[in-house]
Design a protein around this motif. Structure first.
Motif, PDB file in Angstrom:
ATOM      1  N   MET A 274       0.862  -1.134  -0.033  1.00 41.53           N
ATOM      2  CA  MET A 274       0.157  -0.052   0.054  1.00 41.53           C
ATOM      3  C   MET A 274       0.778   1.174   0.038  1.00 41.53           C
ATOM      4  SD  MET A 274      -2.978   0.915   2.520  1.00 41.53           S
ATOM      5  CE  MET A 274      -3.491   3.013   3.017  1.00 41.53           C
ATOM      6  N   SER A 275       0.463   2.271  -0.836  1.00 44.31           N
ATOM      7  CA  SER A 275       1.038   3.487  -0.759  1.00 44.31           C
ATOM      8  C   SER A 275       0.391   4.356   0.197  1.00 44.31           C
ATOM      9  CB  SER A 275       1.243   4.234  -2.125  1.00 44.31           C
ATOM     10  OG  SER A 275       1.421   5.387  -2.274  1.00 44.31           O
ATOM     11  N   PHE A 276       0.764   5.012   1.244  1.00 46.48           N
ATOM     12  CA  PHE A 276      -0.020   5.639   2.172  1.00 46.48           C
ATOM     13  C   PHE A 276      -0.145   7.090   1.791  1.00 46.48           C
ATOM     14  CE2 PHE A 276      -0.098   3.092   6.026  1.00 46.48           C
ATOM     15  CZ  PHE A 276       0.479   1.975   5.730  1.00 46.48           C
TER      16      PHE A 276
ATOM     17  N   LEU B 239      14.822   1.375   5.857  1.00 45.87           N
ATOM     18  CA  LEU B 239      13.425   1.057   5.573  1.00 45.87           C
ATOM     19  C   LEU B 239      13.411   0.381   4.376  1.00 45.87           C
ATOM     20  CD1 LEU B 239      10.478   0.570   6.502  1.00 45.87           C
ATOM     21  CD2 LEU B 239       9.957   2.768   5.862  1.00 45.87           C
TER      22      LEU B 239
ATOM     23  N   MET C  50      14.626  -3.071   4.383  1.00 46.31           N
ATOM     24  CA  MET C  50      13.807  -4.108   5.265  1.00 46.31           C
ATOM     25  C   MET C  50      12.362  -4.536   4.274  1.00 46.31           C
ATOM     26  SD  MET C  50      13.859  -3.155   9.276  1.00 46.31           S
ATOM     27  CE  MET C  50      13.540  -1.271   9.099  1.00 46.31           C
ATOM     28  N   CYS C  51      11.903  -3.608   3.575  1.00 43.48           N
ATOM     29  CA  CYS C  51      11.097  -3.579   2.742  1.00 43.48           C
ATOM     30  C   CYS C  51      11.234  -4.986   1.578  1.00 43.48           C
ATOM     31  CB  CYS C  51      10.320  -2.762   1.756  1.00 43.48           C
ATOM     32  SG  CYS C  51       9.809  -1.480   2.558  1.00 43.48           S
TER      33      CYS C  51
ATOM     34  N   ILE D 137      13.029   8.563   8.034  1.00 44.61           N
ATOM     35  CA  ILE D 137      11.655   8.247   7.061  1.00 44.61           C
ATOM     36  C   ILE D 137      10.428   9.185   7.390  1.00 44.61           C
ATOM     37  CG2 ILE D 137      10.436   6.575   8.650  1.00 44.61           C
ATOM     38  CD1 ILE D 137      10.770   6.341   4.821  1.00 44.61           C
TER      39      ILE D 137
ATOM     40  N   SER E  19       8.779   8.583  -1.534  1.00 43.95           N
ATOM     41  CA  SER E  19       9.442   7.481  -0.649  1.00 43.95           C
ATOM     42  C   SER E  19       8.472   6.194  -0.609  1.00 43.95           C
ATOM     43  CB  SER E  19       9.335   8.269   0.622  1.00 43.95           C
ATOM     44  OG  SER E  19       9.427   7.499   1.574  1.00 43.95           O
ATOM     45  N   GLU E  20       7.149   6.467  -0.606  1.00 49.21           N
ATOM     46  CA  GLU E  20       6.288   5.220  -0.671  1.00 49.21           C
ATOM     47  C   GLU E  20       6.270   4.345  -1.872  1.00 49.21           C
ATOM     48  OE1 GLU E  20       3.509   4.662   1.684  1.00 49.21           O
ATOM     49  OE2 GLU E  20       5.181   5.641   2.782  1.00 49.21           O
TER      50      GLU E  20
ATOM     51  N   GLN F 161       9.544   2.412  -1.475  1.00 48.11           N
ATOM     52  CA  GLN F 161       9.363   1.122  -0.592  1.00 48.11           C
ATOM     53  C   GLN F 161       8.774   0.104  -1.278  1.00 48.11           C
ATOM     54  OE1 GLN F 161       8.041   2.367   3.435  1.00 48.11           O
ATOM     55  NE2 GLN F 161       8.495   4.430   2.811  1.00 48.11           N
TER      56      GLN F 161
ATOM     57  N   GLN G 154       9.591  -3.625  -2.063  1.00 49.69           N
ATOM     58  CA  GLN G 154       8.809  -4.765  -1.697  1.00 49.69           C
ATOM     59  C   GLN G 154       8.248  -5.465  -2.667  1.00 49.69           C
ATOM     60  OE1 GLN G 154       5.483  -2.975   0.934  1.00 49.69           O
ATOM     61  NE2 GLN G 154       4.656  -5.175   1.132  1.00 49.69           N
TER      62      GLN G 154
ATOM     63  N   TYR H 196       2.369   0.945  10.080  1.00 44.31           N
ATOM     64  CA  TYR H 196       3.295   1.279   8.821  1.00 44.31           C
ATOM     65  C   TYR H 196       4.175   0.388   8.443  1.00 44.31           C
ATOM     66  CZ  TYR H 196       5.609   4.618   5.678  1.00 44.31           C
ATOM     67  OH  TYR H 196       6.419   5.172   4.499  1.00 44.31           O
ATOM     68  N   LEU H 197       5.018  -0.068   9.284  1.00 41.16           N
ATOM     69  CA  LEU H 197       6.195  -0.898   9.337  1.00 41.16           C
ATOM     70  C   LEU H 197       5.583  -2.491   8.964  1.00 41.16           C
ATOM     71  CD1 LEU H 197       8.854  -0.042  11.982  1.00 41.16           C
ATOM     72  CD2 LEU H 197       8.504   0.750   9.483  1.00 41.16           C
TER      73      LEU H 197
ATOM     74  N   ARG I  95       4.611  -3.134   5.586  1.00 38.86           N
ATOM     75  CA  ARG I  95       5.923  -3.377   4.584  1.00 38.86           C
ATOM     76  C   ARG I  95       6.420  -4.822   4.922  1.00 38.86           C
ATOM     77  NH1 ARG I  95       3.956   0.481   2.078  1.00 38.86           N
ATOM     78  NH2 ARG I  95       4.972   2.665   2.366  1.00 38.86           N
TER      79      ARG I  95
ATOM     80  N   LEU J  72       7.012  -6.344   7.983  1.00 35.68           N
ATOM     81  CA  LEU J  72       7.687  -6.506   9.568  1.00 35.68           C
ATOM     82  C   LEU J  72       6.556  -6.988  10.361  1.00 35.68           C
ATOM     83  CD1 LEU J  72       9.399  -4.171   8.054  1.00 35.68           C
ATOM     84  CD2 LEU J  72      10.236  -3.873  10.419  1.00 35.68           C
TER      85      LEU J  72
END
Lengths: 255, 392
Positions: free
Chosen positions: A82-84, A98, A101-102, A127, A139-140, A143, A147, B344-345, B348, B350
């Protein structure tokens, strides 16, 4: 890819979604229109499984799995992204951390990926700390590139974005959904085809994003229900109609 | 002072009889002990990349050497002998009668501590590492440290304070006096890793002259019975700067009352106090005070706390402007991890634990201290271990 059956959702005491039925095919891009407060964002939040969105009836099937009561991270690991619209700032968490981690266990070149959305200079920033509208979107998207989900939910990808950024963001959204626009020696056909199966669910008010993505179908949400099943109608036609007549038409349909 | 503060019974500790032999060769230290020291930033296998190394075990200075990079490192007892009692520095910044602990420190046998002095104009390239270590049960350790940063010189001192594995109860009394001369810069990083019943009563005062800079870092992540620490820094010369960064974790049973006081006594001075506190069941009194007696002068105090568990964080920021035109500000916040950040995390990929520990590490934000890589790695590891053990 996604099948939503008679989904009813409550926030606190308020019934927000009143029986949503929707399906999105593999590789399909679906556009969701609707006035403020109609329940569009609630639908996205419910699909991600966030706290406070209580499913009172119906179910959500994603890639053949009933995810209605799965925790958010399991949905994400299954391929839902999802793009917030307004992501929170996390102090001390650098953007590059981040992003890697994605990607979880996949090997990615964070720097090259960031360059492609003109975001390499932000990798060492915390972030979302002080990011402008356009920077948040980039940024979204970065990520999400890391992902690599199978279905991406976009909550108003064009909000708060200036015209210059819009082209970059529009093109990146398209790349995420349809694979690279331009043939490239770095991407093999297999990857291109795989990317091609990425589906999208996009909320838009302005419709600017339609200038960039290949939208397949669209519907209007009004007061917690979907109207105007436009199987033969293109999202562009819905937009033209709304632009001309507003959402009045939808009320008439519903009645 | 809060009634909850654990009281120290000076009679309960032994201030004599815990002597150790001098270590001729640093390799005499066991690997196990080396690992304990590495946890607090003191790396005995890396003495070549240190400008000096000082080790105090219980009541004895066991090792002291410097590698000739423009910094003198001596045991305090030796320094007092060599420099006729250090009349300019010994008990000069701090008053012997300040409180019961300074009185006790001045009356008990002096067990050691370090004297570190830079050469004028020398920017010491590598850090000096010092360790104040307690390895005996019920030991009362009484040390006095003096740091003199001469004009236009620079040094980074890493002080690790720890007890040996297995030591439960001990008392550490540490007097520290810092003198930063004109244009000098001291980076002082202190890492604590005490036993669970250890009481810690450091008393520290620093004096910074014109355009001098003190950058002070303090990290304590493990359980300790009680720390009460309140270093006071006087910025006496125009353009002097002091910055304090603290990262404090209080597990159940820890009581840490700590903070810093900066006194802006000259024009164009600046003070900054930033603290990050996490409680997983213990108590943290997070103090901070900036007093401005001159203009222009600026001070900022930032105190953030996260309560994970049933602990207490009490933030007490104080600002005192004593002349028109000073600019002092503070922000304090005590709360929990925002659900929104966790979600939020999680969106992604986590899981909840990964998300929580990622946010906690970001919150503690040790990065800003600019520590040597291996110390940074050791602190990151300790934070990760705390996560893994369910401490957070």
């Amino acid at each position: 890819m996604l099948q939503i059956e008679n989904l009813q959702v409550r926030i606190g005491d308020k019934e927000v979604l009143k029986g949503i039925n929707m399906h999105i095919e593999e590789g399909e891009t679906f556009i969701l229109f609707g006035p403020n407060g109609s329940g569009k964002t609630t639908l996205l939040m419910t699909l991600m499984g966030f706290a406070g969105y209580e499913v009172t009836a119906g179910k959500i099937i994603f890639k053949g799995v009933d995810i209605t009561s799965l925790p958010t991270y399991e949905r994400a690991r299954l391929g839902l992204g999802m793009s917030f619209q307004r992501p929170p700032t996390i102090h001390g968490l650098k953007t590059k951390h981040l992003v890697s981690m994605c990607a979880r266990n996949r090997n990615i070149d964070v720097y090259a990926m960031a360059q492609s959305v003109n975001f390499d200079k932000f990798l060492d920033r915390d972030i979302n700390a002080g990011f402008s509208g356009g920077e948040i979107k980039r940024s979204e998207l970065l990520q999400l590139m890391a992902q690599n989900p199978d279905l991406i939910l976009f909550d108003e990808p064009e909000s708060g974005v200036d015209l210059e950024n819009m082209a970059l963001i529009g093109k990146t959204v398209r790349t995420l959904l349809d694979g690279a626009c331009d043939p490239s020696p770095e991407t093999c056909m297999r990857d291109l085809r795989r990317r091609h199966t990425t589906s999208g669910l996009i909320i838009t008010h302005t419709g600017y994003i339609l200038d960039y993505v290949n939208a397949d179908r669209g519907q209007v949400m009004y007061n917690g229900v979907l109207c105007c099943d436009t199987r033969p109608t293109r999202p562009r036609d819905i937009l033209d109609h709304i632009t001309k007549f507003g959402y009045k038409e939808c009320i008439r349909c519903l009645n | 002072m809060s009634q909850l503060t654990p009281q120290v019974d000076l009679e309960a500790y032994s201030f004599e009889g815990q002597e150790s032999e001098e270590l001729k060769d640093i390799d005499q230290v066991s690997d196990e002990r080396k690992a304990e020291l590495r946890m607090v930033g003191v790396d005995l296998d890396a003495t070549r990349s240190r400008a000096g190394t000082f080790l105090q075990f219980d009541h004895s200075t066991v090792h002291c050497q410097s590698t000739g990079q423009g910094v003198e490192v001596l045991g305090i007892v030796q320094a007092l002998k060599k420099y006729d009692g250090l009349p300019e520095y010994f008990w000069k910044a701090l008053d012997k009668n300040h409180d019961e602990f300074t009185r006790a420190a001045s009356q008990q046998d002096l067990h050691g501590g370090y004297f570190i002095r830079t050469q004028k104009g020398v920017k010491v390239p590598d850090p000096v590492q010092t360790c104040l270590f307690i390895k005996g049960e019920k030991v009362g350790q009484n040390v006095h440290n003096i740091v003199v940063v001469e004009e236009d010189s620079e040094v980074h001192i890493i002080t690790g304070c720890a007890t040996s594995h297995g030591v439960m109860s001990a008392l550490h009394l540490g007097i520290s006096e810092f003198y930063i001369k004109k244009g000098g810069k001291l980076t002082f990083t202190m890492v604590h890793n005490w036993g669970e019943e250890v009481m810690v009563r450091p008393r520290t005062v620093g004096i910074v002259e014109e355009k001098g800079v003190l950058q002070n870092n303090y990290v304590i992540l493990k359980k300790v019975k009680s720390v009460e620490s309140y270093p006071t820094i006087y910025l006496n010369g125009p353009g002097a700067i002091a910055r304090f960064n603290s990262v404090i974790v209080t597990p159940t049973g820890s009581y840490i009352d700590s903070g810093n006081r900066i006194v802006l006594n000259a024009p164009n001075t600046r003070g900054e106090i930033i603290s990050r506190a996490i409680t997983t069941g213990g108590t943290n009194i997070a103090r901070g005070e900036i007093i401005a007696n001159a203009v222009p002068a600026r001070g900022h105090l930032e105190c953030k706390g996260l309560i994970l568990g049933d602990g207490i964080i009490q933030a007490i920021p104080e600002l005192q402007g004593r002349v028109a035109g000073v600019e002092l500000s503070h922000e304090a916040a005590v709360g929990k991890i925002a659900q929104e950040e966790i979600e939020y995390l999680m969106a992604r990929g986590l899981d909840e634990d990964e998300a929580t520990s990622t946010i906690v590490r970001g919150f503690l934000n040790v990065d800003i201290m600019g520590l040597p890589k291996e110390l940074q790695a050791s602190i990151d590891q300790t934070i990760a271990d705390l996560d893994a053990s369910g401490g957070m």
